[in-house]
Design a protein around this motif. Structure first.
Motif, PDB file in Angstrom:
ATOM      1  N   LEU A 127      23.845  -0.135   3.807  1.00  0.00           N
ATOM      2  CA  LEU A 127      23.403   0.291   2.476  1.00  0.00           C
ATOM      3  C   LEU A 127      21.881   0.467   2.436  1.00  0.00           C
ATOM      4  CD1 LEU A 127      24.581   0.718  -0.435  1.00  0.00           C
ATOM      5  CD2 LEU A 127      23.722  -1.571  -0.932  1.00  0.00           C
ATOM      6  N   GLU A 128      21.159  -0.497   2.974  1.00  0.00           N
ATOM      7  CA  GLU A 128      19.692  -0.445   2.939  1.00  0.00           C
ATOM      8  C   GLU A 128      19.143   0.710   3.779  1.00  0.00           C
ATOM      9  OE1 GLU A 128      19.142  -5.276   2.332  1.00  0.00           O
ATOM     10  OE2 GLU A 128      19.150  -4.417   4.340  1.00  0.00           O
ATOM     11  N   LYS A 148      23.234   3.078  -6.139  1.00  0.00           N
ATOM     12  CA  LYS A 148      24.410   3.801  -6.641  1.00  0.00           C
ATOM     13  C   LYS A 148      24.678   5.039  -5.805  1.00  0.00           C
ATOM     14  CE  LYS A 148      24.705   2.403 -11.461  1.00  0.00           C
ATOM     15  NZ  LYS A 148      23.485   2.319 -12.268  1.00  0.00           N
ATOM     16  N   ARG A 149      23.608   5.769  -5.502  1.00  0.00           N
ATOM     17  CA  ARG A 149      23.795   6.994  -4.722  1.00  0.00           C
ATOM     18  C   ARG A 149      24.281   6.677  -3.302  1.00  0.00           C
ATOM     19  NH1 ARG A 149      23.281  12.250  -3.815  1.00  0.00           N
ATOM     20  NH2 ARG A 149      22.141  12.972  -1.988  1.00  0.00           N
ATOM     21  N   ALA A 150      23.719   5.636  -2.708  1.00  0.00           N
ATOM     22  CA  ALA A 150      24.140   5.263  -1.354  1.00  0.00           C
ATOM     23  C   ALA A 150      25.623   4.898  -1.335  1.00  0.00           C
ATOM     24  CB  ALA A 150      23.289   4.103  -0.839  1.00  0.00           C
ATOM     25  N   ILE A 151      26.072   4.173  -2.351  1.00  0.00           N
ATOM     26  CA  ILE A 151      27.485   3.772  -2.404  1.00  0.00           C
ATOM     27  C   ILE A 151      28.377   5.006  -2.591  1.00  0.00           C
ATOM     28  CG2 ILE A 151      29.206   2.503  -3.764  1.00  0.00           C
ATOM     29  CD1 ILE A 151      26.985   0.358  -4.190  1.00  0.00           C
ATOM     30  N   LYS A 152      27.917   5.917  -3.452  1.00  0.00           N
ATOM     31  CA  LYS A 152      28.674   7.148  -3.669  1.00  0.00           C
ATOM     32  C   LYS A 152      28.817   7.940  -2.359  1.00  0.00           C
ATOM     33  CE  LYS A 152      28.144  11.227  -6.341  1.00  0.00           C
ATOM     34  NZ  LYS A 152      27.119  11.933  -7.099  1.00  0.00           N
ATOM     35  N   LEU A 153      27.718   8.037  -1.626  1.00  0.00           N
ATOM     36  CA  LEU A 153      27.746   8.764  -0.355  1.00  0.00           C
ATOM     37  C   LEU A 153      28.650   8.063   0.667  1.00  0.00           C
ATOM     38  CD1 LEU A 153      23.988   9.809  -0.012  1.00  0.00           C
ATOM     39  CD2 LEU A 153      25.923  11.324  -0.396  1.00  0.00           C
ATOM     40  N   LYS A 193      31.760  -1.020   4.638  1.00  0.00           N
ATOM     41  CA  LYS A 193      30.758  -1.419   5.644  1.00  0.00           C
ATOM     42  C   LYS A 193      29.358  -1.581   5.053  1.00  0.00           C
ATOM     43  CE  LYS A 193      33.516  -0.920   9.261  1.00  0.00           C
ATOM     44  NZ  LYS A 193      34.041  -2.069   9.988  1.00  0.00           N
ATOM     45  N   ILE A 194      29.259  -1.524   3.716  1.00  0.00           N
ATOM     46  CA  ILE A 194      27.896  -1.482   3.160  1.00  0.00           C
ATOM     47  C   ILE A 194      27.036  -2.677   3.562  1.00  0.00           C
ATOM     48  CG2 ILE A 194      28.359   0.019   1.175  1.00  0.00           C
ATOM     49  CD1 ILE A 194      28.428  -2.356  -0.601  1.00  0.00           C
ATOM     50  N   LYS A 195      27.654  -3.814   3.732  1.00  0.00           N
ATOM     51  CA  LYS A 195      26.866  -5.009   4.071  1.00  0.00           C
ATOM     52  C   LYS A 195      26.772  -5.239   5.573  1.00  0.00           C
ATOM     53  CE  LYS A 195      26.786  -7.553  -0.164  1.00  0.00           C
ATOM     54  NZ  LYS A 195      27.957  -7.716  -1.039  1.00  0.00           N
ATOM     55  N   SER A 196      27.415  -4.358   6.365  1.00  0.00           N
ATOM     56  CA  SER A 196      27.364  -4.507   7.818  1.00  0.00           C
ATOM     57  C   SER A 196      26.008  -4.059   8.350  1.00  0.00           C
ATOM     58  CB  SER A 196      28.433  -3.644   8.488  1.00  0.00           C
ATOM     59  OG  SER A 196      29.704  -4.000   8.019  1.00  0.00           O
ATOM     60  N   LEU A 205      24.058  10.411   6.412  1.00  0.00           N
ATOM     61  CA  LEU A 205      23.826  10.108   4.989  1.00  0.00           C
ATOM     62  C   LEU A 205      22.350   9.812   4.727  1.00  0.00           C
ATOM     63  CD1 LEU A 205      26.846   7.898   3.905  1.00  0.00           C
ATOM     64  CD2 LEU A 205      26.603  10.379   3.936  1.00  0.00           C
ATOM     65  N   ARG A 206      21.737   9.081   5.649  1.00  0.00           N
ATOM     66  CA  ARG A 206      20.309   8.784   5.476  1.00  0.00           C
ATOM     67  C   ARG A 206      19.501  10.081   5.475  1.00  0.00           C
ATOM     68  NH1 ARG A 206      17.185   5.462   9.937  1.00  0.00           N
ATOM     69  NH2 ARG A 206      17.803   7.358  11.012  1.00  0.00           N
TER      70      ARG A 206
END
Ligand SMILES: Nc1ncnc2c1ncn2[C@@H]1O[C@H](COP(=O)(O)OP(=O)(O)OP(=O)(O)O)[C@@H](O)[C@H]1O
Ligand SMILES: [Mg+2]
Length: 229
Positions: free
Chosen positions: A105-106, A124-129, A138-141, A157-158
């Motif tokens: 996510l970061e 929010k945008r990162a989660i949407k993507l 995997k957001i916290k991985s 995505l980045r």
């Protein structure tokens, strides 16, 4: 708003001096339009990465110029250059360069935070993507906890986080198996359709470059149109 253009004119790049001088690009003239897809192919060492770096303004030519909407990107002030790099072009490198100390996510949010967007918005945008590519769980991985294909999709995505006009992708599938390569290419084409992004991709792989609308080959420092198979 009309489509943006990225254009190289008489672009030359040499490395070294004297007897060690290597003329990698010997005058490249080409025009790319937002919303279209392009592939650049050519032998190893032919100068594909060099050309992509110049088009994105992360290296300087020996002579010639690159224009973004008719403005020379090498005449930009440092502020204009930062803006160009942050908002108009996105880079995907062959070896993904995710930051291993940051979570998925970061890593994705980073480009938005650099642009000055609010943390909430970026999250929010990162989660949407991430939803878009089926990696929400995997957001916290951390990057090392993902497969190569998953890491490559995160770096896509980045690169597109700020909706760049052009996505410059250097062998984006270079170290992926056929199935993951296919997934990454489908993701790129989806982003092209949905966000009118221009894609300029370097690849050796005919399965990959044949999916782009226009093909070029780099040979002897010159770029020419190329027909697939
Ligand atoms: N910073 C540099 N200093 C000196 N020579 C360089 C430098 N960068 C690239 N070169 C040389 O320029 C040529 C083109 O390199 P480039 O990385 O653009 O090739 P490429 O087409 O991307 O190759 P590959 O398919 O292997 O990635 C090579 O001969 C390389 O050794
Ligand atoms: Mg290369």
């Amino acid at each position: 708003m009309s489509n943006s253009r990225l254009e190289a004119k008489k672009l030359k790049k040499s490395f070294g001096r004297g007897s060690r001088k290597l003329d990698v690009l010997r005058g490249v003239d080409v025009e790319f339009e937002q919303g279209k897809s392009y592939a650049i192919t050519g032998a190893s060492g032919s100068g594909k990465s060099t050309l992509l770096h110049l088009l994105g303004g992360i290296d300087e030519p020996t002579s010639g110029d690159v224009y973004f909407d008719n403005m020379s990107i090498f005449k930009f002030s440092s502020k204009q250059k930062d803006l160009f790099l942050n908002q108009n072009v996105g880079f995907i490198f062959q070896f993904h360069y995710l930051i291993k100390e940051l979570t998925v996510l970061e890593n994705i949010m980073l480009m938005g935070l650099i642009k000055g967007e609010k943390k909430d918005f970026c999250e929010k945008r990162a989660i949407k993507l991430l939803n878009l590519i089926g990696l929400k769980d995997k957001i916290k991985s951390y990057p090392t906890q993902l497969s190569g294909g998953q890491q490559q999709r995160v770096s896509v995505l980045r690169a597109i986080f700020n909706n760049p006009k052009f996505l410059l992708a250097d062998e984006p599938t270079g170290n992926l198996d056929a199935e993951n390569a296919q997934n990454v290419i489908e993701l790129l084409l989806k982003l092209k359709r949905e966000f009118n992004m221009g894609i300029i991709l370097c690849s050796h792989d005919s399965e990959v470059y044949s999916k782009m609308e226009s093909l070029f080959s780099l040979h002897d420092g010159k770029l020419s149109p190329f027909k697939s198979k």
